[in-house]
Structures are given as structure tokens and as C-alpha cells.
Design a protein around this motif. Structure first.
Motif, PDB file in Angstrom:
ATOM      1  N   PHE A 154      35.814   4.586  42.706  1.00 24.75           N
ATOM      2  CA  PHE A 154      35.276   4.519  41.345  1.00 24.75           C
ATOM      3  C   PHE A 154      34.058   5.422  41.265  1.00 24.75           C
ATOM      4  O   PHE A 154      33.255   5.474  42.202  1.00 24.75           O
ATOM      5  N   PRO A 155      33.899   6.139  40.139  1.00 29.35           N
ATOM      6  CA  PRO A 155      34.771   6.194  38.965  1.00 29.35           C
ATOM      7  C   PRO A 155      36.088   6.908  39.285  1.00 29.35           C
ATOM      8  O   PRO A 155      36.202   7.537  40.342  1.00 29.35           O
ATOM      9  N   PRO A 156      37.067   6.830  38.378  1.00 31.97           N
ATOM     10  CA  PRO A 156      38.385   7.405  38.657  1.00 31.97           C
ATOM     11  C   PRO A 156      38.356   8.868  39.067  1.00 31.97           C
ATOM     12  O   PRO A 156      39.156   9.288  39.908  1.00 31.97           O
ATOM     13  N   GLU A 157      37.430   9.649  38.508  1.00 34.14           N
ATOM     14  CA  GLU A 157      37.406  11.072  38.854  1.00 34.14           C
ATOM     15  C   GLU A 157      37.044  11.299  40.313  1.00 34.14           C
ATOM     16  O   GLU A 157      37.383  12.350  40.884  1.00 34.14           O
ATOM     17  N   ALA A 158      36.400  10.332  40.949  1.00 32.51           N
ATOM     18  CA  ALA A 158      36.065  10.483  42.365  1.00 32.51           C
ATOM     19  C   ALA A 158      37.327  10.524  43.221  1.00 32.51           C
ATOM     20  O   ALA A 158      37.362  11.189  44.258  1.00 32.51           O
ATOM     21  N   GLU A 159      38.356   9.818  42.785  1.00 33.21           N
ATOM     22  CA  GLU A 159      39.591   9.783  43.564  1.00 33.21           C
ATOM     23  C   GLU A 159      40.333  11.115  43.571  1.00 33.21           C
ATOM     24  O   GLU A 159      41.253  11.319  44.364  1.00 33.21           O
ATOM     25  N   LYS A 160      39.940  12.025  42.692  1.00 32.35           N
ATOM     26  CA  LYS A 160      40.559  13.345  42.674  1.00 32.35           C
ATOM     27  C   LYS A 160      39.979  14.267  43.742  1.00 32.35           C
ATOM     28  O   LYS A 160      40.515  15.339  44.007  1.00 32.35           O
ATOM     29  N   LEU A 161      38.870  13.859  44.346  1.00 34.50           N
ATOM     30  CA  LEU A 161      38.214  14.675  45.369  1.00 34.50           C
ATOM     31  C   LEU A 161      38.902  14.512  46.716  1.00 34.50           C
ATOM     32  O   LEU A 161      39.574  13.505  46.966  1.00 34.50           O
ATOM     33  N   PRO A 162      38.727  15.478  47.612  1.00 35.11           N
ATOM     34  CA  PRO A 162      39.276  15.343  48.962  1.00 35.11           C
ATOM     35  C   PRO A 162      38.761  14.073  49.647  1.00 35.11           C
ATOM     36  O   PRO A 162      37.587  13.715  49.515  1.00 35.11           O
ATOM     37  N   ASP A 163      39.649  13.404  50.362  1.00 31.47           N
ATOM     38  CA  ASP A 163      39.339  12.163  51.065  1.00 31.47           C
ATOM     39  C   ASP A 163      39.161  12.487  52.548  1.00 31.47           C
ATOM     40  O   ASP A 163      40.094  12.945  53.204  1.00 31.47           O
ATOM     41  N   VAL A 164      37.953  12.246  53.087  1.00 26.38           N
ATOM     42  CA  VAL A 164      37.692  12.605  54.484  1.00 26.38           C
ATOM     43  C   VAL A 164      37.930  11.447  55.444  1.00 26.38           C
ATOM     44  O   VAL A 164      37.660  11.574  56.643  1.00 26.38           O
ATOM     45  N   GLY A 165      38.457  10.326  54.954  1.00 23.77           N
ATOM     46  CA  GLY A 165      38.795   9.226  55.846  1.00 23.77           C
ATOM     47  C   GLY A 165      38.116   7.930  55.489  1.00 23.77           C
ATOM     48  O   GLY A 165      37.281   7.848  54.588  1.00 23.77           O
TER      49      GLY A 165
END
Length: 297
Positions: free
Chosen positions: A71-82
Motif C-alpha cells: 500500500f498504496p496500490p501504486e507501490a505494488e507496481k514497483l520492482p519487488d526486491v524480496g
């Protein structure tokens, strides 16, 4: 974990290569006095930290986040480092961060040691599961990203909202404070529950309830006898489901649970994990929602 950090293994060589490359990049820029803009390349590790950065209007500066940052939803569009507690240094450093901000408890320790020695700013944000702790967390994040004044305004507003939410919660529970059992997992029919010193214990207290288990700190499996003795009026869980969260019917059919007040009345409350346990900008709302779920109104 010993295989991951074998000093002679290829994975460790990759980590060293990434760290040295990062050190060369940042070192060269500093020596040249160049403004690379790297300070705006934030890697945010921890759901509440990420929420705070966005609440301070600095979301555009975040280039990557960990799995808990939903959260917020736009954060989930970023690369996930683990995952926050199982990070790899090469994963974090591969996005060329200029600044790393992490919740206390990020790990494993070997990874954090590498990140701290990677020649770029690393900020650890302390966790404390109470009203003062949230204020301190917001101010610490604000200092880390050079948004101290915005952080002060946000912290003051949230402190006031939390005070009002606590007052409403106390009023709701004035006649009978509910005993609340927070269950983290029911995997393999073993109930893993919260004791003291946890985010769950903190949010239950803010919402005007009493943690049903106080004989240990952290999260531990409970025996059937301990569940019965805890005598919860309400069972609180995250709404993630899956292998870790039994459906209500399955949960309430567990022999020990059926003998508790919560089991007899079917009182189970489920809430989004980050919203409930994040201790960030939305916590006043979470306190209101949990208090209403416990007491009605």
C-alpha cells in the motif's frame, strides 16, 4: 543459510561483485562532486515505511520496495526486491539505489551487514507498537528523506487522530474489555498466537481490548490447554487466508477453540495485515475499525 553465505561459493562472489560495483559508482560520483540524483533513488523495505514515504508526497522517489509494501496500490507496481526478513543483498543493490530505508527487523543480518557497507546511506527505522512509536517512526522517515517539516505535520495530525480513536475505543470497552486472541497461523492445525511485545498486542491495546495471552513474548504455538485458559472473547486474524489462515468454519471447529467464549459465539475478526499491524499513517483508522468490530458501533 550457511550455503547462502559460503565465502567460497559463487553466490558470495556475486554479492561481492555487486557491492564493489556499487561502491565504485558512488565513490566516483562523490569524488567528482557530481550530482547524480541517486539520493532520489529510494529502496523502501517495510510496508509501513513505504506508506509513510508516500504519505509524505515522496512516492515518486521510490524505485523499489519489498514484498510487504502493498500500500498504496501504486507501490505494488514497483520492482519487488524480496521479503523483508529474507532479503538478498544482490537483489536490493541490483536496482542501483541511492538510499535504503528499512524497518527494524529487516534481514537476515548477513544481508543487512552487506547493505550497510555498500557505500550508500542506509537508515533503520525503529519499531515500537504504540502511539508514540508511530509518531517517532514518521519523524525518522522524514529525516531520512529530507522531509522533516512534512513529517512533523503528518505526525502531529496522526497523533491527534490516534488520541481520538483511543478515546472512542476506551469508551466502547468501558463496561467489559474484550479478551482478544491474535492468531498468526493455523498451519498443520497448530495455532501460532501472539504474546506480548508484538504489533498484534499493540493494536489490541489501542483498540480497547486485552491481549488474551501474556505469558510469553512474541509468537509461539499454543497447546489446547493454553487456548482454553486464554478464554478469548474474540479471535483476531489477518485476512490473507491460504495455508496459514483457516476459514472460520474450520477454525471454530478446532476442539480447543470450541470451548472458548469466542468459539461458542463465533466471534472472529479478520483484517488486512498491513492495515492492522503496520503502525503507519492508517493506524488511527485501523484502531477505529478494530474497536468497532470488537464492541460494535
Amino acid at each position: 543459510m550457511s550455503g547462502l553465505f559460503n565465502m567460497h561459493g559463487p553466490r558470495w562472489l556475486l554479492i561481492i561483485t555487486v557491492v564493489l560495483a556499487s561502491a565504485l559508482v558512488f565513490g566516483s560520483a562523490a569524488e567528482a562532486g557530481a550530482d547524480t540524483g541517486k539520493s532520489d533513488r529510494i529502496v523502501s523495505l517495510g510496508g509501513s515505511v513505504t506508506e509513510i514515504i508516500y504519505a509524505l508526497g515522496a512516492g515518486s522517489r521510490v524505485i523499489a520496495r519489498d514484498t510487504t509494501s502493498s500500500f498504496p496500490p501504486e507501490a505494488e507496481k514497483l520492482p519487488d526486491v524480496g521479503y523483508l526478513r529474507a532479503l538478498s543483498p544482490e537483489g536490493v543493490l541490483s536496482v542501483s539505489p541511492g538510499l535504503i530505508i528499512a524497518e527494524e527487523g529487516a534481514g537476515p543480518p548477513e544481508t543487512i551487514d552487506v547493505l550497510r557497507n555498500a557505500k550508500l546511506p542506509y537508515f533503520e527505522i525503529p519499531e515500537s507498537y504504540d502511539r508514540a512509536g508511530i509518531v517517532s517512526k514518521i519523524l525518522a522517515v522524514g529525516d531520512a528523506i529530507n522531509e522533516a517539516e512534512k513529517a512533523r505535520v503528518l505526525a502531529n495530525a496522526l497523533d491527534a487522530s490516534l488520541g481520538a480513536a483511543q478515546a472512542r475505543a476506551e469508551a466502547r470497552g468501558i463496561e467489559h474489555r474484550k479478551r482478544v486472541l491474535f492468531i498468526l497461523s493455523t498451519q498443520n492445525d497448530r495455532i501460532l498466537a501472539s504474546g506480548t511485545g508484538t504489533a498484534a498486542a499493540g493494536i489490541i491495546a489501542l483498540a480497547g481490548g486485552d491481549n488474551a495471552v501474556t505469558s510469553f513474548e512474541g509468537y509461539k504455538p499454543l497447546t489446547d490447554e493454553a487456548i482454553i485458559a486464554a478464554a478469548p472473547d474474540v479471535i483476531l486474524m489477518m485476512d490473507r487466508g491460504g495455508d496459514h489462515g483457516a476459514a472460520n468454519g474450520e477454525l471454530l471447529a478446532m476442539p480447543a477453540v470450541t470451548l472458548t467464549p469466542a468459539g461458542k459465539s463465533g466471534a472472529v475478526v479478520r483484517m488486512d495485515g498491513l492495515y492492522l499491524l503496520g503502525f503507519g499513517p492508517r493506524t488511527a483508522d485501523a484502531v477505529n475499525d478494530l474497536s468497532a468490530a470488537l464492541y460494535g458501533g
